[in-house]
Design a protein around this motif. Structure first.
Motif, PDB file in Angstrom:
ATOM      1  N   VAL A 114       0.812  -1.219   0.000  1.00 38.92           N
ATOM      2  CA  VAL A 114       0.000   0.000   0.000  1.00 38.92           C
ATOM      3  C   VAL A 114       0.848   1.274   0.000  1.00 38.92           C
ATOM      4  CG1 VAL A 114      -1.966  -1.142   1.077  1.00 38.92           C
ATOM      5  CG2 VAL A 114      -0.218  -0.075   2.525  1.00 38.92           C
ATOM      6  N   ALA A 115       2.155   1.145   0.195  1.00 39.78           N
ATOM      7  CA  ALA A 115       3.046   2.307   0.163  1.00 39.78           C
ATOM      8  C   ALA A 115       4.443   1.821  -0.200  1.00 39.78           C
ATOM      9  CB  ALA A 115       3.065   3.026   1.518  1.00 39.78           C
ATOM     10  N   LEU A 116       5.211   2.703  -0.854  1.00 35.36           N
ATOM     11  CA  LEU A 116       6.523   2.293  -1.349  1.00 35.36           C
ATOM     12  C   LEU A 116       7.466   3.484  -1.365  1.00 35.36           C
ATOM     13  CD1 LEU A 116       8.059  -0.145  -2.826  1.00 35.36           C
ATOM     14  CD2 LEU A 116       7.482   1.064  -4.943  1.00 35.36           C
ATOM     15  N   ALA A 117       8.733   3.211  -1.083  1.00 39.61           N
ATOM     16  CA  ALA A 117       9.795   4.208  -1.232  1.00 39.61           C
ATOM     17  C   ALA A 117      11.028   3.513  -1.782  1.00 39.61           C
ATOM     18  CB  ALA A 117      10.116   4.884   0.100  1.00 39.61           C
ATOM     19  N   ILE A 118      11.857   4.277  -2.495  1.00 39.55           N
ATOM     20  CA  ILE A 118      13.079   3.756  -3.107  1.00 39.55           C
ATOM     21  C   ILE A 118      14.254   4.561  -2.579  1.00 39.55           C
ATOM     22  CG2 ILE A 118      14.259   3.264  -5.286  1.00 39.55           C
ATOM     23  CD1 ILE A 118      11.479   3.390  -6.621  1.00 39.55           C
ATOM     24  N   ASP A 119      15.335   3.883  -2.255  1.00 39.81           N
ATOM     25  CA  ASP A 119      16.511   4.585  -1.756  1.00 39.81           C
ATOM     26  C   ASP A 119      16.950   5.647  -2.765  1.00 39.81           C
ATOM     27  OD1 ASP A 119      19.548   5.024  -1.447  1.00 39.81           O
ATOM     28  OD2 ASP A 119      18.987   3.979   0.403  1.00 39.81           O
ATOM     29  N   PRO A 120      17.193   6.874  -2.317  1.00 36.32           N
ATOM     30  CA  PRO A 120      17.517   7.960  -3.251  1.00 36.32           C
ATOM     31  C   PRO A 120      18.807   7.765  -4.031  1.00 36.32           C
ATOM     32  CG  PRO A 120      17.770   8.664  -0.962  1.00 36.32           C
ATOM     33  CD  PRO A 120      17.066   7.351  -0.932  1.00 36.32           C
ATOM     34  N   ALA A 121      19.663   6.807  -3.620  1.00 36.21           N
ATOM     35  CA  ALA A 121      20.915   6.575  -4.344  1.00 36.21           C
ATOM     36  C   ALA A 121      21.079   5.135  -4.811  1.00 36.21           C
ATOM     37  CB  ALA A 121      22.108   6.954  -3.459  1.00 36.21           C
ATOM     38  N   ASP A 122      20.055   4.287  -4.571  1.00 34.69           N
ATOM     39  CA  ASP A 122      20.208   2.866  -4.888  1.00 34.69           C
ATOM     40  C   ASP A 122      18.872   2.302  -5.348  1.00 34.69           C
ATOM     41  OD1 ASP A 122      20.764   0.195  -5.082  1.00 34.69           O
ATOM     42  OD2 ASP A 122      21.380  -0.075  -2.999  1.00 34.69           O
ATOM     43  N   SER A 123      18.728   2.078  -6.656  1.00 34.32           N
ATOM     44  CA  SER A 123      17.472   1.573  -7.212  1.00 34.32           C
ATOM     45  C   SER A 123      17.144   0.164  -6.754  1.00 34.32           C
ATOM     46  CB  SER A 123      17.537   1.594  -8.742  1.00 34.32           C
ATOM     47  OG  SER A 123      17.676   2.901  -9.228  1.00 34.32           O
ATOM     48  N   ASN A 124      18.130  -0.571  -6.258  1.00 33.39           N
ATOM     49  CA  ASN A 124      17.881  -1.931  -5.804  1.00 33.39           C
ATOM     50  C   ASN A 124      17.137  -1.972  -4.479  1.00 33.39           C
ATOM     51  OD1 ASN A 124      19.278  -3.535  -7.859  1.00 33.39           O
ATOM     52  ND2 ASN A 124      21.115  -2.499  -7.112  1.00 33.39           N
ATOM     53  N   MET A 125      17.234  -0.894  -3.706  1.00 34.66           N
ATOM     54  CA  MET A 125      16.712  -0.884  -2.348  1.00 34.66           C
ATOM     55  C   MET A 125      15.289  -0.330  -2.325  1.00 34.66           C
ATOM     56  SD  MET A 125      17.322  -1.661   0.765  1.00 34.66           S
ATOM     57  CE  MET A 125      16.584  -1.351   2.362  1.00 34.66           C
TER      58      MET A 125
ATOM     59  N   PRO B 204       0.007   1.824   6.756  1.00 36.47           N
ATOM     60  CA  PRO B 204       0.769   3.025   6.386  1.00 36.47           C
ATOM     61  C   PRO B 204       0.089   3.800   5.261  1.00 36.47           C
ATOM     62  CG  PRO B 204       1.783   1.077   5.426  1.00 36.47           C
ATOM     63  CD  PRO B 204       0.650   0.584   6.286  1.00 36.47           C
ATOM     64  N   LEU B 205       0.199   5.122   5.349  1.00 34.36           N
ATOM     65  CA  LEU B 205      -0.277   5.990   4.279  1.00 34.36           C
ATOM     66  C   LEU B 205       0.839   6.333   3.298  1.00 34.36           C
ATOM     67  CD1 LEU B 205      -2.362   8.536   6.427  1.00 34.36           C
ATOM     68  CD2 LEU B 205      -3.229   6.573   5.137  1.00 34.36           C
ATOM     69  N   ARG B 206       2.010   6.643   3.821  1.00 35.26           N
ATOM     70  CA  ARG B 206       3.137   7.047   2.990  1.00 35.26           C
ATOM     71  C   ARG B 206       4.444   6.585   3.645  1.00 35.26           C
ATOM     72  NH1 ARG B 206       2.494  11.595  -0.226  1.00 35.26           N
ATOM     73  NH2 ARG B 206       4.565  11.037  -0.993  1.00 35.26           N
ATOM     74  N   ILE B 207       5.488   6.460   2.812  1.00 35.22           N
ATOM     75  CA  ILE B 207       6.829   6.122   3.290  1.00 35.22           C
ATOM     76  C   ILE B 207       7.818   7.073   2.629  1.00 35.22           C
ATOM     77  CG2 ILE B 207       8.630   4.344   3.410  1.00 35.22           C
ATOM     78  CD1 ILE B 207       6.459   2.253   3.058  1.00 35.22           C
ATOM     79  N   TRP B 208       8.797   7.540   3.403  1.00 33.19           N
ATOM     80  CA  TRP B 208       9.881   8.356   2.854  1.00 33.19           C
ATOM     81  C   TRP B 208      11.220   7.857   3.403  1.00 33.19           C
ATOM     82  CZ3 TRP B 208       5.452  10.567   4.890  1.00 33.19           C
ATOM     83  CH2 TRP B 208       4.640  11.259   3.972  1.00 33.19           C
ATOM     84  N   ILE B 209      12.260   8.049   2.603  1.00 31.82           N
ATOM     85  CA  ILE B 209      13.629   7.766   3.026  1.00 31.82           C
ATOM     86  C   ILE B 209      14.395   9.076   3.013  1.00 31.82           C
ATOM     87  CG2 ILE B 209      15.750   6.513   2.472  1.00 31.82           C
ATOM     88  CD1 ILE B 209      13.999   4.448   1.039  1.00 31.82           C
ATOM     89  N   ASP B 210      15.019   9.399   4.110  1.00 36.86           N
ATOM     90  CA  ASP B 210      15.751  10.667   4.216  1.00 36.86           C
ATOM     91  C   ASP B 210      17.014  10.593   3.352  1.00 36.86           C
ATOM     92  OD1 ASP B 210      17.178  12.934   4.921  1.00 36.86           O
ATOM     93  OD2 ASP B 210      16.642  12.805   7.046  1.00 36.86           O
ATOM     94  N   PRO B 211      17.117  11.431   2.315  1.00 36.04           N
ATOM     95  CA  PRO B 211      18.265  11.345   1.406  1.00 36.04           C
ATOM     96  C   PRO B 211      19.562  11.852   2.018  1.00 36.04           C
ATOM     97  CG  PRO B 211      16.893  13.211   0.814  1.00 36.04           C
ATOM     98  CD  PRO B 211      16.155  12.480   1.897  1.00 36.04           C
ATOM     99  N   HIS B 212      19.467  12.526   3.154  1.00 33.99           N
ATOM    100  CA  HIS B 212      20.658  13.125   3.757  1.00 33.99           C
ATOM    101  C   HIS B 212      21.312  12.214   4.802  1.00 33.99           C
ATOM    102  CE1 HIS B 212      19.715  16.908   1.783  1.00 33.99           C
ATOM    103  NE2 HIS B 212      18.476  16.775   2.199  1.00 33.99           N
TER     104      HIS B 212
END
Length: 762
Positions: free
Chosen positions: A154-165, A198-206
């Motif tokens: 129902v929600a998805l995030a992708i690592d900002p520097a790694d498409s595999n993650m 979950p409604l949303r997922i984020w990965i902190d790029p910093h």
């Protein structure tokens, strides 16, 4: 007896295996929407959601609707291409590293690696699929897998520097959890249980690439992984999040949320929250969005805001992290000069589509924002100074035409017999539309229709000898004959009636004397009756059949022989010998049969003065449409809606009778949710059909054999109508996907999302 039962069970098992293999093959193959078809109509018209802008190219964006279609633009919203993934899309995610890779979440997780041109199912794993369950009155789908340990993503995030993650939020049997994949979704491992969906997922790029901070937000909890440790951060007391968005700077994570109490802002990743107020008082805030890399900027959709003695709706903008807001979209009942809408505000009213249901802001440009509402997608490229409609455009010298964002439900594509330039599209929610330039552009055509009837036009018919003379059935009740429309609303409360026009549909007047308020869904004219005193019949949901013998001026109920209480009269058909048929829609939706909720079929040989029942095929109680061979009044084609039994149901498809309904043969069972059957008026051997299984069908041998019409793959199809100007083309009307126009035959090998079916010969 035991031997026979064992043989039957073996056969069923073999069929189930074949079906599972075919379904898996269908969903694992590249799914491409063939571009042979174009959409026709004014554009817009239905609810749109999930505007998502590419982080690589601000001119590329995606929008979903509630009617199973999805749309992509590559030119900043000037034009759109529809694609279909069999179910409504719940979210889109662009890969932050690979510019052409996109993910879409429906009942499964899909991935495209070529900017949405083709899609493959990622989860559930196609090889584990044993079938697709199609339940409810909309044939909503669920993928049934032998190895579904995650449930629905129902929600998805992708690592900002790694498409595999990939980081996914999934729900199974009411339990929610976070799952991680380190191989682009090939395999998954459970990382953490969640307290709620979950409604949303984020990965902190910093944060550290080897141990990213993750933020997962539900309605009442922010679950975070900070430095590898998971923790739950509750929402403020008595605040349930209705929408939420996040942005990140080098030193903090900023969250914006909406709740029944207004706007909430957290500048420390959900550890603490402060209220944020719009100018004025009393505002209800519906949606909110910030830019991922510019968290100081955000937009909020509001209504009911009291200011300067008026009530406003629109969008507010902050540039200082929610400390102050300006009303960049501000309308009451009159249009604002900075809102450059297309036809909806002008034809129906400024407040018809309401304030945005959802907002999407570009990661790389906080001045670029999309707003989607109940009929439109609106775009600003300058931070809200100007908003423009992206769903429709004005044709030079004409009216309005679609940009490709079509979310209209329509019931036919009809030609004025006296004027080849004039066409009509009867629709839901936006009424009747008329074109005066061969379908190049469209205008709403409900002048004179009572306001409470103007929501839906189900059908129109023309006088074959009097230019400009026509009749239409209009209602304030839409989406019939789906049972959802009488679950809570008694059919006796339906409003609507017959309207007539003498000027080719430009103006109308109510013409329903003797007919109480109702939801009329079909009107049929007897071409052998005299001009000026035409005989007409109307199917009225909840009341039965009405007849007029005076050109539609007065009406009389004609139900003698119909035994159903409050009969759901849905469609009419007439044979060349004068025999009349009425289809009574099914009330029940629980899979039962031989009960009071069954649908029925009746015929009359005396012009509707009396009716006798026609026995339906065995296992069928959901008749949906009937066509009669113009050369043989005993040859009947029945479209039937499945009963909810097993994965895909029973009792649906197309049935053929060659003896006036005394016996029936199922000639199309691959599609169990058939809406209607149409006979080409130029050739009685040529038949067409469509339904709610992503397919349209064609038969060239009087319905004995059927093949898919390549290129049409919208989940909810209504009716296929041959193009009278080109025998090789058809119009397909849909439940929420506009009118499609394209070839009736073509390359059967073109891959797209088709109805799962048994392998040939099985």
């Amino acid at each position: 007896m035991k031997t026979i039962l064992a043989e039957k069970q073996t056969i069923r098992s073999q069929i189930a295996i074949c079906l599972a293999l075919t379904v898996a093959s269908c969903l694992s193959s590249p799914t491409v929407r063939a571009d042979d078809f174009t959409r026709i109509g004014p554009g817009g018209g239905g609810a749109m959601y999930h505007a998502t802008i590419s982080p690589h190219d601000p001119s590329e964006a995606l929008v979903a609707c509630d009617m199973t279609g999805a749309y992509i633009t590559h030119d900043g919203g000037h034009s759109w291409r529809m694609f279909n993934l069999r179910s409504p899309v719940k979210f889109f995610v662009f890969d932050p590293v690979q510019p052409h890779t996109i993910y879409a979440g429906t009942v499964g997780l899909w991935r495209s690696t070529n900017d949405g041109q083709s899609w493959k199912l990622l989860w559930p794993i196609p090889s584990t699929i044993r079938g697709i369950s199609m339940g409810s009155d909309h044939a909503d789908e669920a993928i049934v897998s032998n190895r579904d340990f995650m449930g629905q993503i129902v929600a998805l995030a992708i690592d900002p520097a790694d498409s595999n993650m990939l980081v996914a939020g999934a729900v199974k049997a009411g339990n929610a959890a976070i799952f991680l994949s380190r191989d682009e979704g090939g395999t998954w491992v459970k990382a953490h249980d969640l307290p709620e969906v979950p409604l949303r997922i984020w990965i902190d790029p910093h944060t550290d690439k080897s141990d990213r901070d993750i933020f997962v937000v539900g309605k009442s909890t922010v679950t975070v992984r900070i430095h590898g440790v998971w923790q739950n951060r509750p929402a403020p007391k008595d605040a349930a999040f209705t929408d939420i968005s996040a942005g990140f700077s080098s030193h903090s994570a900023t969250l914006y949320a909406t709740s029944s109490g207004g706007i909430l802002v957290s500048r420390d990743g959900g550890a603490s929250w402060t209220s944020s107020s719009l100018p004025g008082r009393g505002a209800t805030v519906r949606a909110i969005a910030t830019s991922l890399t510019h968290p100081e900027s955000a937009y909020a959709s509001y209504s009911e805001l009291q200011l300067d003695g008026k009530t406003w709706m629109g969008v507010a903008r902050t540039r200082d992290g929610g400390r102050t807001w300006s009303l960049v979209w501000k309308e009451d009942k009159t249009a604002s000069p900075n809102i450059h809408d297309a036809w909806i505000s002008k034809e129906i009213g400024v407040d018809w589509a309401e304030n945005p249901l959802g907002l999407g802001v570009a990661d790389q440009d906080p001045e670029l924002c999309y707003g989607t509402d109940y009929g439109r997608t609106m775009i600003t490229t300058d931070g809200g100074a100007i908003w423009s409609g992206a769903y429709s455009k004005k044709v030079p010298g004409g009216d309005w035409t679609s940009t490709g964002l079509d979310v209209t439900t329509n019931y036919g594509y009809l030609f004025d017999p006296f004027d080849p330039n004039r066409r009509f599209i009867p629709t839901t929610d936006i009424g009747l539309f008329r074109s005066e330039d061969k379908g190049r552009s469209w205008t709403r055509s409900v002048t004179g229709v009572p306001e409470e009837w103007s929501n839906t036009t189900y059908w129109i018919t023309f006088d074959p000898a009097v230019r400009g003379r026509m009749w239409g059935v209009m209602s304030g009740t839409h989406d019939l004959p789906r049972p959802k429309m009488w679950r809570k609303t008694p059919v006796s409360n339906y409003r609507g009636g017959v309207c007539s026009s003498v000027d080719g549909g430009r103006t109308w007047k109510a013409s329903n004397a003797g007919m109480p308020e109702t939801a009329p869904t079909h009107i049929l004219l007897d071409p052998s009756s005299p001009a000026g005193r035409r005989t007409l019949w109307v199917a009225a949901m909840g009341r039965g059949v009405y007849k007029s013998t005076d050109d539609g001026v007065t009406w009389t109920l004609k139900n003698r022989g119909i035994v159903q209480n409050e009969p759901l009269a849905w469609r009419l058909a007439r044979a060349e010998n004068g025999t009349l048929y009425v289809v009574i829609a099914r009330r029940s939706e629980d899979g039962s049969i031989h009960a009071s909720g069954d649908g029925a079929l009746y015929k009359s040989t005396d012009g509707a003065e009396s009716w006798t029942p026609v026995e339906l095929p065995a296992e069928v109680n959901g008749p949906n449409g009937l066509a009669v061979d113009p050369l043989d009044p005993d040859r009947l084609y029945l479209a039937a809606w499945t009963r909810s039994v097993g994965l895909r149901g029973v009792g649906g498809g197309i049935f053929l009778s060659t003896n006036g309904g005394k016996s029936w043969e199922n000639v199309l069972q691959r599609d169990q949710h058939v809406y209607d059957v149409t006979i080409d008026p130029r050739d009685a051997n040529m038949l067409y059909a469509s339904g709610f299984e992503s397919s349209a069908w064609r038969s060239t041998d009087k319905g004995t054999h059927w093949t898919r019409i390549p290129g049409f793959n919208f989940k909810w199809g209504h009716r296929v109508m041959p193009d009278p100007e080109d025998p090789g083309m058809v119009y397909v009307t849909t439940f929420g996907g506009g009118v499609w126009h394209g070839p009736s035959s073509g390359d059967q090998a073109k891959p797209d999302i088709a109805t799962p079916e048994l392998e040939p010969g099985r």
